[in-house]
Design a protein around this motif. Structure first.
Motif, PDB file in Angstrom:
ATOM      1  N   PRO A  72       0.961 -12.869  15.159  1.00  0.00           N
ATOM      2  CA  PRO A  72       0.137 -11.652  15.094  1.00  0.00           C
ATOM      3  C   PRO A  72       0.157 -10.926  13.748  1.00  0.00           C
ATOM      4  O   PRO A  72      -0.780 -10.191  13.436  1.00  0.00           O
ATOM      5  N   THR A  73       1.169 -11.154  12.935  1.00  0.00           N
ATOM      6  CA  THR A  73       1.232 -10.438  11.654  1.00  0.00           C
ATOM      7  C   THR A  73       0.853 -11.317  10.462  1.00  0.00           C
ATOM      8  O   THR A  73       1.038 -10.908   9.316  1.00  0.00           O
ATOM      9  N   CYS A  74       0.312 -12.482  10.713  1.00  0.00           N
ATOM     10  CA  CYS A  74      -0.067 -13.389   9.626  1.00  0.00           C
ATOM     11  C   CYS A  74      -1.534 -13.129   9.232  1.00  0.00           C
ATOM     12  O   CYS A  74      -2.466 -13.564   9.920  1.00  0.00           O
ATOM     13  N   GLY A  75      -1.711 -12.441   8.138  1.00  0.00           N
ATOM     14  CA  GLY A  75      -3.046 -12.104   7.668  1.00  0.00           C
ATOM     15  C   GLY A  75      -3.921 -13.321   7.412  1.00  0.00           C
ATOM     16  O   GLY A  75      -5.138 -13.285   7.625  1.00  0.00           O
ATOM     17  N   ARG A  76      -3.317 -14.400   6.967  1.00  0.00           N
ATOM     18  CA  ARG A  76      -4.081 -15.628   6.696  1.00  0.00           C
ATOM     19  C   ARG A  76      -4.792 -16.126   7.949  1.00  0.00           C
ATOM     20  O   ARG A  76      -5.947 -16.533   7.900  1.00  0.00           O
ATOM     21  N   SER A 122     -20.824 -17.301  12.350  1.00  0.00           N
ATOM     22  CA  SER A 122     -21.703 -17.306  13.522  1.00  0.00           C
ATOM     23  C   SER A 122     -22.426 -15.973  13.708  1.00  0.00           C
ATOM     24  O   SER A 122     -23.085 -15.764  14.709  1.00  0.00           O
ATOM     25  N   LYS A 123     -22.241 -15.082  12.751  1.00  0.00           N
ATOM     26  CA  LYS A 123     -22.901 -13.769  12.764  1.00  0.00           C
ATOM     27  C   LYS A 123     -22.550 -12.939  13.997  1.00  0.00           C
ATOM     28  O   LYS A 123     -23.385 -12.218  14.527  1.00  0.00           O
ATOM     29  N   ASN A 124     -21.317 -13.055  14.436  1.00  0.00           N
ATOM     30  CA  ASN A 124     -20.817 -12.257  15.559  1.00  0.00           C
ATOM     31  C   ASN A 124     -20.188 -10.982  14.997  1.00  0.00           C
ATOM     32  O   ASN A 124     -18.976 -10.805  15.013  1.00  0.00           O
ATOM     33  N   PHE A 125     -21.041 -10.093  14.501  1.00  0.00           N
ATOM     34  CA  PHE A 125     -20.563  -8.924  13.766  1.00  0.00           C
ATOM     35  C   PHE A 125     -19.775  -7.947  14.633  1.00  0.00           C
ATOM     36  O   PHE A 125     -18.823  -7.334  14.161  1.00  0.00           O
ATOM     37  N   GLU A 126     -20.147  -7.808  15.903  1.00  0.00           N
ATOM     38  CA  GLU A 126     -19.391  -6.924  16.788  1.00  0.00           C
ATOM     39  C   GLU A 126     -17.975  -7.460  16.998  1.00  0.00           C
ATOM     40  O   GLU A 126     -17.015  -6.695  17.023  1.00  0.00           O
ATOM     41  N   LYS A 127     -17.874  -8.761  17.158  1.00  0.00           N
ATOM     42  CA  LYS A 127     -16.556  -9.383  17.325  1.00  0.00           C
ATOM     43  C   LYS A 127     -15.731  -9.218  16.041  1.00  0.00           C
ATOM     44  O   LYS A 127     -14.535  -8.933  16.100  1.00  0.00           O
ATOM     45  N   VAL A 128     -16.374  -9.372  14.889  1.00  0.00           N
ATOM     46  CA  VAL A 128     -15.683  -9.200  13.600  1.00  0.00           C
ATOM     47  C   VAL A 128     -15.154  -7.773  13.488  1.00  0.00           C
ATOM     48  O   VAL A 128     -13.995  -7.562  13.107  1.00  0.00           O
ATOM     49  N   GLU A 129     -15.977  -6.803  13.836  1.00  0.00           N
ATOM     50  CA  GLU A 129     -15.546  -5.405  13.762  1.00  0.00           C
ATOM     51  C   GLU A 129     -14.359  -5.160  14.698  1.00  0.00           C
ATOM     52  O   GLU A 129     -13.378  -4.506  14.312  1.00  0.00           O
ATOM     53  N   HIS A 130     -14.436  -5.714  15.886  1.00  0.00           N
ATOM     54  CA  HIS A 130     -13.324  -5.576  16.836  1.00  0.00           C
ATOM     55  C   HIS A 130     -12.046  -6.212  16.283  1.00  0.00           C
ATOM     56  O   HIS A 130     -10.965  -5.627  16.371  1.00  0.00           O
ATOM     57  N   LEU A 131     -12.176  -7.404  15.704  1.00  0.00           N
ATOM     58  CA  LEU A 131     -11.004  -8.084  15.141  1.00  0.00           C
ATOM     59  C   LEU A 131     -10.386  -7.280  14.004  1.00  0.00           C
ATOM     60  O   LEU A 131      -9.164  -7.189  13.887  1.00  0.00           O
ATOM     61  N   PHE A 132     -11.223  -6.681  13.156  1.00  0.00           N
ATOM     62  CA  PHE A 132     -10.693  -5.849  12.073  1.00  0.00           C
ATOM     63  C   PHE A 132      -9.935  -4.646  12.635  1.00  0.00           C
ATOM     64  O   PHE A 132      -8.879  -4.269  12.129  1.00  0.00           O
ATOM     65  N   GLN A 133     -10.469  -4.043  13.688  1.00  0.00           N
ATOM     66  CA  GLN A 133      -9.793  -2.890  14.291  1.00  0.00           C
ATOM     67  C   GLN A 133      -8.438  -3.277  14.859  1.00  0.00           C
ATOM     68  O   GLN A 133      -7.446  -2.583  14.640  1.00  0.00           O
ATOM     69  N   VAL A 134      -8.382  -4.387  15.564  1.00  0.00           N
ATOM     70  CA  VAL A 134      -7.121  -4.845  16.148  1.00  0.00           C
ATOM     71  C   VAL A 134      -6.149  -5.248  15.043  1.00  0.00           C
ATOM     72  O   VAL A 134      -4.970  -4.890  15.068  1.00  0.00           O
ATOM     73  N   GLU A 135      -6.657  -5.977  14.064  1.00  0.00           N
ATOM     74  CA  GLU A 135      -5.825  -6.463  12.963  1.00  0.00           C
ATOM     75  C   GLU A 135      -5.183  -5.312  12.200  1.00  0.00           C
ATOM     76  O   GLU A 135      -4.015  -5.373  11.829  1.00  0.00           O
ATOM     77  N   THR A 136      -5.911  -4.241  11.990  1.00  0.00           N
ATOM     78  CA  THR A 136      -5.339  -3.119  11.230  1.00  0.00           C
ATOM     79  C   THR A 136      -4.256  -2.416  12.007  1.00  0.00           C
ATOM     80  O   THR A 136      -3.374  -1.793  11.415  1.00  0.00           O
ATOM     81  N   LEU A 137      -4.287  -2.530  13.327  1.00  0.00           N
ATOM     82  CA  LEU A 137      -3.212  -1.942  14.137  1.00  0.00           C
ATOM     83  C   LEU A 137      -1.974  -2.823  14.181  1.00  0.00           C
ATOM     84  O   LEU A 137      -0.862  -2.342  14.303  1.00  0.00           O
ATOM     85  N   VAL A 138      -2.170  -4.133  14.042  1.00  0.00           N
ATOM     86  CA  VAL A 138      -1.072  -5.089  14.200  1.00  0.00           C
ATOM     87  C   VAL A 138      -0.326  -5.346  12.902  1.00  0.00           C
ATOM     88  O   VAL A 138       0.901  -5.377  12.886  1.00  0.00           O
ATOM     89  N   ILE A 139      -1.047  -5.518  11.820  1.00  0.00           N
ATOM     90  CA  ILE A 139      -0.415  -5.887  10.556  1.00  0.00           C
ATOM     91  C   ILE A 139      -0.005  -4.630   9.803  1.00  0.00           C
ATOM     92  O   ILE A 139      -0.844  -3.785   9.496  1.00  0.00           O
ATOM     93  N   PRO A 140       1.294  -4.503   9.518  1.00  0.00           N
ATOM     94  CA  PRO A 140       1.758  -3.319   8.790  1.00  0.00           C
ATOM     95  C   PRO A 140       1.230  -3.299   7.347  1.00  0.00           C
ATOM     96  O   PRO A 140       1.089  -4.337   6.712  1.00  0.00           O
ATOM     97  N   ARG A 141       0.913  -2.139   6.876  1.00  0.00           N
ATOM     98  CA  ARG A 141       0.416  -1.957   5.509  1.00  0.00           C
ATOM     99  C   ARG A 141       1.489  -1.307   4.655  1.00  0.00           C
ATOM    100  O   ARG A 141       2.244  -0.440   5.119  1.00  0.00           O
ATOM    101  N   LYS A 142       1.536  -1.695   3.397  1.00  0.00           N
ATOM    102  CA  LYS A 142       2.456  -1.043   2.451  1.00  0.00           C
ATOM    103  C   LYS A 142       1.775   0.204   1.926  1.00  0.00           C
ATOM    104  O   LYS A 142       0.596   0.210   1.615  1.00  0.00           O
ATOM    105  N   VAL A 143       2.534   1.253   1.829  1.00  0.00           N
ATOM    106  CA  VAL A 143       1.986   2.528   1.342  1.00  0.00           C
ATOM    107  C   VAL A 143       2.459   2.779  -0.063  1.00  0.00           C
ATOM    108  O   VAL A 143       3.461   2.430  -0.512  1.00  0.00           O
TER     109      VAL A 143
END
Length: 114
Positions: A77-81, A93-114
């Motif tokens: 879950p924390t592997c950005g690659r 496949s132009k599934n833009f809604e799915k892409v947006e959802h994945l970005f939202q989930v990904e930003t919650l899962v992968i820790p960011r450096k501040v």
């Protein structure tokens, strides 16, 4: 029929083999996939097996391969690659809604450096 098989072979980058070997190659590929799946049952973090599944998934439509990507990000879950691979396939496949959802989930899962 043979010209079509030859064209498929050339498109796949295997123009230097005989067309008659294509069915054998399909069996070989299926064996590799099965071996990878079996190995992942006992060793879920085996990257070599995951790479076999990823390569196969990239050759299929996202509707077919989505399950592999979901399993991949559930396991890592924390592997950005791996998130990037999944998102890129959805973008193709132009599934833009799915892409947006994945970005939202990904930003919650992968820790960011501040």
């Amino acid at each position: 029929k043979q010209w079509y098989q030859r064209r498929v072979a050339i498109t796949a980058g295997i123009d230097n083999i005989k067309v008659n070997n294509l069915p054998e190659m399909a069996l070989e590929k299926g064996d590799k996939l099965q071996k990878a799946e079996n190995k992942l049952k006992n060793h879920p973090y085996d990257l070599e097996s995951w790479n076999v599944l990823i390569k196969d998934a990239q050759e299929k439509p996202i509707e077919v391969s989505r399950r592999v990507y979901e399993r991949l990000i559930d396991t890592f879950p924390t592997c950005g690659r791996f998130w990037k691979l999944y998102i890129e396939e959805e973008l193709k496949s132009k599934n833009f809604e799915k892409v947006e959802h994945l970005f939202q989930v990904e930003t919650l899962v992968i820790p960011r450096k501040v």
